[in-house]
Design a protein around this motif. Structure first.
Motif, PDB file in Angstrom:
ATOM      1  N   ARG A 211       0.848  -1.416   0.135  1.00 51.33           N
ATOM      2  CA  ARG A 211      -0.076   0.003   0.131  1.00 51.33           C
ATOM      3  C   ARG A 211       0.650   1.360  -0.183  1.00 51.33           C
ATOM      4  NH1 ARG A 211      -3.997  -0.515   4.400  1.00 51.33           N
ATOM      5  NH2 ARG A 211      -2.313  -0.307   5.610  1.00 51.33           N
ATOM      6  N   SER A 212       2.199   1.269   0.702  1.00 47.79           N
ATOM      7  CA  SER A 212       2.949   2.436   0.841  1.00 47.79           C
ATOM      8  C   SER A 212       3.386   2.974  -0.560  1.00 47.79           C
ATOM      9  CB  SER A 212       3.938   2.495   1.658  1.00 47.79           C
ATOM     10  OG  SER A 212       4.822   1.062   1.319  1.00 47.79           O
ATOM     11  N   ASP A 213       3.775   1.898  -1.514  1.00 46.63           N
ATOM     12  CA  ASP A 213       4.014   2.128  -2.745  1.00 46.63           C
ATOM     13  C   ASP A 213       2.855   2.494  -3.558  1.00 46.63           C
ATOM     14  OD1 ASP A 213       6.594   1.286  -1.842  1.00 46.63           O
ATOM     15  OD2 ASP A 213       6.643  -0.688  -2.952  1.00 46.63           O
ATOM     16  N   TYR A 214       2.032   2.109  -3.410  1.00 41.33           N
ATOM     17  CA  TYR A 214       0.751   2.225  -4.027  1.00 41.33           C
ATOM     18  C   TYR A 214       0.356   3.861  -3.981  1.00 41.33           C
ATOM     19  CZ  TYR A 214      -3.984   1.982  -5.900  1.00 41.33           C
ATOM     20  OH  TYR A 214      -5.176   2.255  -6.710  1.00 41.33           O
ATOM     21  N   LEU A 215       0.334   4.180  -2.780  1.00 43.67           N
ATOM     22  CA  LEU A 215      -0.102   5.571  -2.384  1.00 43.67           C
ATOM     23  C   LEU A 215       1.024   6.448  -2.945  1.00 43.67           C
ATOM     24  CD1 LEU A 215      -1.205   5.327   1.349  1.00 43.67           C
ATOM     25  CD2 LEU A 215      -2.608   5.362  -0.698  1.00 43.67           C
TER      26      LEU A 215
END
Length: 250
Positions: A211-215
């Protein structure tokens, strides 16, 4: 054990969500509940890595999985047997010629392990409104004049957020996803989102992204101006075999 409190969204602050990283640490990532389904809610939600998913009899639930699932455009995998089957068809691919039919078919399509549908009338109305705005798009697969498969979703910036697919003939939804993936690859878009993993998507070459990369990806890519309005001209009723002929083996 103390009960877990899920934040309720305020109708007085449309589009204001808790940070996606505050979602529950479970595979689905429940974040909050309440709010609405107008564009003032849905557009900022998707730009922040959040999406609605709920039974029509429930309050609206908002989710942000710790692991996002999707595809790198151009990397949807069709094995030899799928390719062979699709090359033998005369199926054509189009876009935004039957959005209402596609979303209704996705709502009506039976799914293994599920009873009923999460695509209720409020969701249909909300995404149809986004389609009228030029943000919601459908990809259609036809055998002659018959709609046999497709998918719908949202395009924000250079990210496509696929919501649901359906097939009336075997491999029709895979054909829609493949054609969309190849087109987004030609446009140099970095991500075709599918929200959460399932076995069907895994066989087609889906990938997980933290999720951190996606955000970080959304912060950069979801605010870029993409093609405006209907995508019909970008999908000129090309045969699925033509998509396969111009692309490499995945």
């Amino acid at each position: 054990m103390n009960p877990i409190r899920i934040p309720q969204l305020s109708m007085h602050n449309p589009g204001v969500f808790p940070p996606a990283a505050k979602a529950l640490q479970d595979p689905d990532g429940l974040l909050s509940w309440g709010g609405g389904l107008g564009p003032e809610w849905l557009i900022p939600a998707y730009q922040q890595g959040i999406f609605p998913w709920y039974h029509p009899d429930q309050a609206i639930l908002w989710w942000s999985p710790e692991q996002r699932y999707g595809f790198i455009p151009g990397a949807v995998h069709l094995g030899k047997s799928r390719r062979r089957q699709l090359r033998q068809t005369a199926w054509t691919i189009s876009a935004d010629t039957a959005f209402s039919e596609v979303i209704q078919a996705c709502a009506d399509c039976p799914r293994a392990g599920q009873s009923g549908t999460w695509i209720g009338s409020a969701m249909i109305d909300a995404y149809t409104h986004l389609h009228v705005m030029g943000i919601g798009h459908s990809i259609e697969v036809r055998d002659g004049d018959i709609l046999i498969g497709g998918l719908y979703g949202l395009a924000l910036g250079r990210v496509f957020f696929a919501e649901s697919m359906f097939s009336r003939y075997s491999q029709a939804s895979a054909a829609a996803l493949y054609a969309l993936s190849e087109t987004l690859h030609d446009w140099k878009w970095p991500w075709l989102d599918a929200q959460m993993e399932n076995p069907h998507l895994a066989l087609l070459g889906g990938k997980s992204m933290p999720r951190s990369d996606y955000l970080q990806l959304l912060a950069k890519e979801s605010i870029i101006t993409g093609p405006e309005g209907a995508w019909t001209a970008h999908f000129p009723n090309r045969n699925i075999a033509d998509y396969l002929a111009k692309t490499r083996m995945a």
